[in-house]
Design an enzyme around this catalytic site. Structure first.
Site, mmCIF file in Angstrom:
data_model
loop_
_atom_site.group_PDB
_atom_site.id
_atom_site.type_symbol
_atom_site.label_atom_id
_atom_site.label_comp_id
_atom_site.label_asym_id
_atom_site.label_seq_id
_atom_site.Cartn_x
_atom_site.Cartn_y
_atom_site.Cartn_z
ATOM 1 N N ASP A 153 2.058 8.684 0.577
ATOM 2 C CA ASP A 153 2.715 8.539 -0.721
ATOM 3 C C ASP A 153 3.386 9.852 -1.111
ATOM 4 O O ASP A 153 2.733 10.786 -1.575
ATOM 5 C CB ASP A 153 1.670 8.132 -1.777
ATOM 6 C CG ASP A 153 2.278 7.959 -3.162
ATOM 7 O OD1 ASP A 153 3.523 7.899 -3.270
ATOM 8 O OD2 ASP A 153 1.499 7.873 -4.138
ATOM 9 N N GLU B 168 3.598 3.268 -7.240
ATOM 10 C CA GLU B 168 3.945 2.295 -6.203
ATOM 11 C C GLU B 168 2.767 1.400 -5.813
ATOM 12 O O GLU B 168 2.961 0.257 -5.405
ATOM 13 C CB GLU B 168 4.476 3.027 -4.960
ATOM 14 C CG GLU B 168 3.407 3.574 -3.977
ATOM 15 C CD GLU B 168 2.459 4.605 -4.584
ATOM 16 O OE1 GLU B 168 2.839 5.250 -5.577
ATOM 17 O OE2 GLU B 168 1.339 4.763 -4.070
ATOM 18 N N ARG C 89 0.435 -0.200 -7.416
ATOM 19 C CA ARG C 89 0.282 -1.472 -8.142
ATOM 20 C C ARG C 89 1.303 -2.499 -7.677
ATOM 21 O O ARG C 89 1.047 -3.702 -7.710
ATOM 22 C CB ARG C 89 0.356 -1.206 -9.658
ATOM 23 C CG ARG C 89 1.672 -0.697 -10.149
ATOM 24 C CD ARG C 89 1.565 -0.027 -11.519
ATOM 25 N NE ARG C 89 0.962 1.295 -11.434
ATOM 26 C CZ ARG C 89 0.730 2.097 -12.454
ATOM 27 N NH1 ARG C 89 1.036 1.719 -13.682
ATOM 28 N NH2 ARG C 89 0.192 3.283 -12.290
ATOM 29 N N ASP D 236 -3.899 7.931 0.835
ATOM 30 C CA ASP D 236 -3.554 6.890 -0.139
ATOM 31 C C ASP D 236 -3.756 5.469 0.415
ATOM 32 O O ASP D 236 -3.373 4.487 -0.213
ATOM 33 C CB ASP D 236 -2.107 7.090 -0.636
ATOM 34 C CG ASP D 236 -1.897 6.619 -2.059
ATOM 35 O OD1 ASP D 236 -2.903 6.432 -2.775
ATOM 36 O OD2 ASP D 236 -0.733 6.419 -2.453
ATOM 37 N N LYS E 42 6.465 13.751 -5.775
ATOM 38 C CA LYS E 42 5.263 14.498 -6.152
ATOM 39 C C LYS E 42 5.487 15.989 -5.906
ATOM 40 O O LYS E 42 6.141 16.349 -4.931
ATOM 41 C CB LYS E 42 4.076 14.059 -5.273
ATOM 42 C CG LYS E 42 3.471 12.733 -5.643
ATOM 43 C CD LYS E 42 2.234 12.464 -4.793
ATOM 44 C CE LYS E 42 1.681 11.079 -5.049
ATOM 45 N NZ LYS E 42 1.217 10.878 -6.439
ATOM 46 N N ASP F 149 6.603 6.641 -8.175
ATOM 47 C CA ASP F 149 5.276 7.112 -7.764
ATOM 48 C C ASP F 149 4.166 6.168 -8.250
ATOM 49 O O ASP F 149 3.008 6.313 -7.874
ATOM 50 C CB ASP F 149 5.045 8.534 -8.289
ATOM 51 C CG ASP F 149 3.920 9.259 -7.567
ATOM 52 O OD1 ASP F 149 3.472 8.750 -6.515
ATOM 53 O OD2 ASP F 149 3.502 10.317 -8.054
ATOM 54 N N LYS G 178 -5.573 -1.021 -1.182
ATOM 55 C CA LYS G 178 -4.277 -0.333 -1.218
ATOM 56 C C LYS G 178 -4.060 0.392 0.102
ATOM 57 O O LYS G 178 -4.916 1.157 0.556
ATOM 58 C CB LYS G 178 -4.221 0.666 -2.392
ATOM 59 C CG LYS G 178 -2.959 1.548 -2.392
ATOM 60 C CD LYS G 178 -2.829 2.389 -3.656
ATOM 61 C CE LYS G 178 -1.717 3.436 -3.505
ATOM 62 N NZ LYS G 178 -1.565 4.299 -4.696
HETATM 63 N N1 BES Z 1 -1.673 7.650 -4.988
HETATM 64 C C1 BES Z 1 -1.425 8.083 -6.310
HETATM 65 C C2 BES Z 1 -2.714 8.318 -7.106
HETATM 66 C C3 BES Z 1 -3.606 9.432 -6.646
HETATM 67 C C4 BES Z 1 -3.605 10.642 -7.300
HETATM 68 C C5 BES Z 1 -4.492 9.240 -5.613
HETATM 69 C C6 BES Z 1 -4.448 11.657 -6.899
HETATM 70 C C7 BES Z 1 -5.333 10.238 -5.195
HETATM 71 C C8 BES Z 1 -5.327 11.453 -5.842
HETATM 72 C C9 BES Z 1 -0.618 7.027 -7.066
HETATM 73 O O1 BES Z 1 0.276 6.310 -6.291
HETATM 74 C C10 BES Z 1 0.174 7.726 -8.099
HETATM 75 O O2 BES Z 1 1.007 8.494 -7.734
HETATM 76 N N2 BES Z 1 -0.108 7.447 -9.360
HETATM 77 C C11 BES Z 1 0.607 8.046 -10.435
HETATM 78 C C12 BES Z 1 0.922 6.976 -11.454
HETATM 79 C C13 BES Z 1 1.850 7.437 -12.527
HETATM 80 C C14 BES Z 1 3.211 7.737 -11.964
HETATM 81 C C15 BES Z 1 1.939 6.346 -13.576
HETATM 82 C C16 BES Z 1 -0.285 9.119 -11.030
HETATM 83 O O3 BES Z 1 -1.491 8.948 -11.110
HETATM 84 O O4 BES Z 1 0.260 10.178 -11.395
HETATM 85 ZN ZN ZN Z 2 -0.165 6.139 -4.291
HETATM 86 MN MN MN Z 3 2.148 7.264 -6.113
#
Ligand code: BES
Ligand code: ZN
Ligand code: MN
Length: 482
Positions: A251, A330, A332, A269, A258, A328, A246
């Site tokens: 992000d 994104e 996947r 990220d 966020k 968010d 990834k």
């Molecule tokens: N990059 C984040 C995940 C992340 C969170 C990485 C904390 C490192 C530390 C990812 O893109 C994300 O935002 N995931 C969301 C998914 C949700 C919206 C289904 C998440 O985990 O909140």
């Molecule tokens: Zn992310």
């Molecule tokens: Mn995200």
């Protein structure tokens, strides 16, 4: 520099002794220290003294013999090297030890990692650049193992450099490292270490039909890049392993923005991308006889009038349609196109994706265990063996069919979030929909690729996980030792 010598003692400025709490002592100094409870060999303890010829003897505790894990050994070595740095020691000896369940090669590798990672700093923006780089000699090792150990030192040193590359890339801020500059770094690293790198720009990504990937990046002024790295170490085999990292260089969450507190580390990220680039370097430098292709769909998830929005229905390279419920989620979207690409255009037989994918994996497993999903028990077992050799920790989560309904789309085939429950699993299983039944491992490194809690071998920031496991997974040593 690290070397190994066929001597038990030499004129070092400092000599390191790693000591078990429960080992038999035949050393007067240690015996006294233990009696006085100054140093008992407990994990984390350090003691040093000057010797008659004004050199230093450093003692570092390992805890109990049966409880020592590979990471503990790496950290103990790092601790002793840090002590040596404080004492300004440049000629450093380290007494070889035995460790439970580890063969000579595994111990050697841990020593090398401990030495090299102890002095890792990301301080290029701070001005102070005196790097500590002692000459380290491993002494007291079994004579008949020396030749093998020399090779191990070289191999482990290249793996440690791969870890360092991954850390540097993660630590680099997003105003410096964006898709174009990440691609440039990959090209340079490929040139230096010996693998081929091809970079596709926005137009070429469009021509490939990577619609989901493009949606994520379209709000940013920094245009996306598809980075393809090929290392063909074995002409006689048509087996190819595919690594997908990834590569979100930042992000923000997009319109599903966020909160600030979750955004401030989001330069990390692209930890998956960093890990696959570091791994490619380690494989190439060690001239491993395997064929590996690594792909990074690099982009930035930013807000502008042109960004994708919640509710959007988008396409993908596979042809599947996706309803975007949360901008968010994104990662996947970029990963599934990278996976379709690596299967269809690079003809890999197996796929490993590595991603800082979900906050949920931190809730489930914390900061030291990477979450895993897999569609193939044998491939998962290979990961278990690789992890035993690297010392990194993994835990498999179920990709049970009962979760499928959570990410089935209402207005498209799939939706990009499965809701609050089982977040790591639904994210992984969403990706599984695109692997076309290839043996697949999904490594969610959101908890493990960044640390706020520094230890002796890892300062705050990128950790370099899971480079050393990915390396072992590709190399697939026959020896099942740690
Ligand atoms: N990059 C984040 C995940 C992340 C969170 C990485 C904390 C490192 C530390 C990812 O893109 C994300 O935002 N995931 C969301 C998914 C949700 C919206 C289904 C998440 O985990 O909140
Ligand atoms: Zn992310
Ligand atoms: Mn995200």
């Amino acid at each position: 520099m690290i070397q190994v010598k066929d001597i038990s003692i030499d004129n070092f400025q400092g000599i390191i002794n790693l000591v078990y709490e429960d080992q038999e002592i035949n050393n007067k100094v240690l015996e006294n220290l233990k009696l006085k409870k100054v140093f008992e060999g407990k994990s984390g303890q350090v003691f040093y003294k000057t010797t008659e010829d004004l050199n230093y003897e450093i003692f570092v505790g390992l805890g109990k013999f049966n409880e020592l894990e590979k990471t503990d050994l790496i950290n103990a070595v790092a601790k002793s090297v840090k002590q040596a740095e404080k004492l300004n020691i440049n000629e450093l000896g380290i007494n070889f030890i035995k460790a439970n369940g580890l063969c000579t090669g595994g111990i050697t590798k841990s020593i090398v990692q401990g030495v090299k990672l102890a002095s890792y700093k990301f301080d290029k923006y701070k001005g102070n650049k005196e790097a500590y780089n002692p000459n380290v000699t491993i002494v007291g090792a079994p004579k008949e193992k020396l030749e093998k150990m020399k090779l191990k030192i070289e191999e482990a040193s290249n793996v440690a450099d791969g870890i360092i590359v991954a850390r540097d890339l993660v630590n680099e801020p997003a105003n410096v490292l964006y898709p174009e500059t990440l691609a440039k770094r990959a090209v340079e690293i490929g040139k230096d270490s010996g693998f081929e790198v091809e970079v596709f720009d926005e137009k070429q990504i469009e021509d490939l039909g990577m619609k989901a990937f493009l949606e994520v990046g379209k709000g940013s002024v920094h245009k996306p890049r598809l980075i393809v790295m090929r290392y063909m170490g074995n002409e006689n085999s048509d087996e190819r392993v595919g690594l997908v990292g990834k590569g979100l260089t930042f992000d923000t969450g997009g319109y599903s923005l966020k909160p600030s507190a979750s955004m401030d580390t989001m330069k990390s990220d692209m930890g998956g991308a960093a890990a696959v680039i570091g791994t490619m370097q380690a494989l190439a430098k060690n001239k491993v006889s395997k064929n590996v292709v690594a792909v990074v769909a690099a982009c930035e998830n930013a807000i502008s009038g042109g960004s994708y929005k919640p509710g959007d229905i988008i396409g993908s390279m596979s042809g599947k349609t996706i309803e975007v419920l949360n901008t968010d989620a994104e990662g996947r979207l970029t990963l599934v196109d990278a996976i379709t690409y690596i299967i269809e255009k690079e003809n890999v037989d197996k796929v490993v994706d590595v991603a800082t994918l979900t906050g949920a994996v931190l809730v489930a497993l914390g900061t030291e265990i990477t979450g895993v999903l897999s569609n193939n028990d044998e491939f998962y077992e290979e990961l278990v063996v690789a992890a035993r050799r690297s010392g990194e920790k993994f835990w498999r989560l179920p990709n049970d069919k009962c979760f499928k309904k959570l990410y089935k789309g209402d207005f498209a085939e799939l939706k990009n979030t499965g809701g609050r429950f089982a977040g790591t699993i639904t994210a992984g299983m969403f990706i599984e929909e695109f692997v076309q039944d290839k043996p697949w491992l999904h490594l969610d490194i959101a908890g493990t690729s960044w640390t706020d809690a520094a230890n002796d071998s890892t300062p705050k920031g990128g950790t370099g996980a899971p480079v050393s496991t990915l390396y072992e997974l590709v190399v697939k040593h026959q020896c099942k030792h740690k």
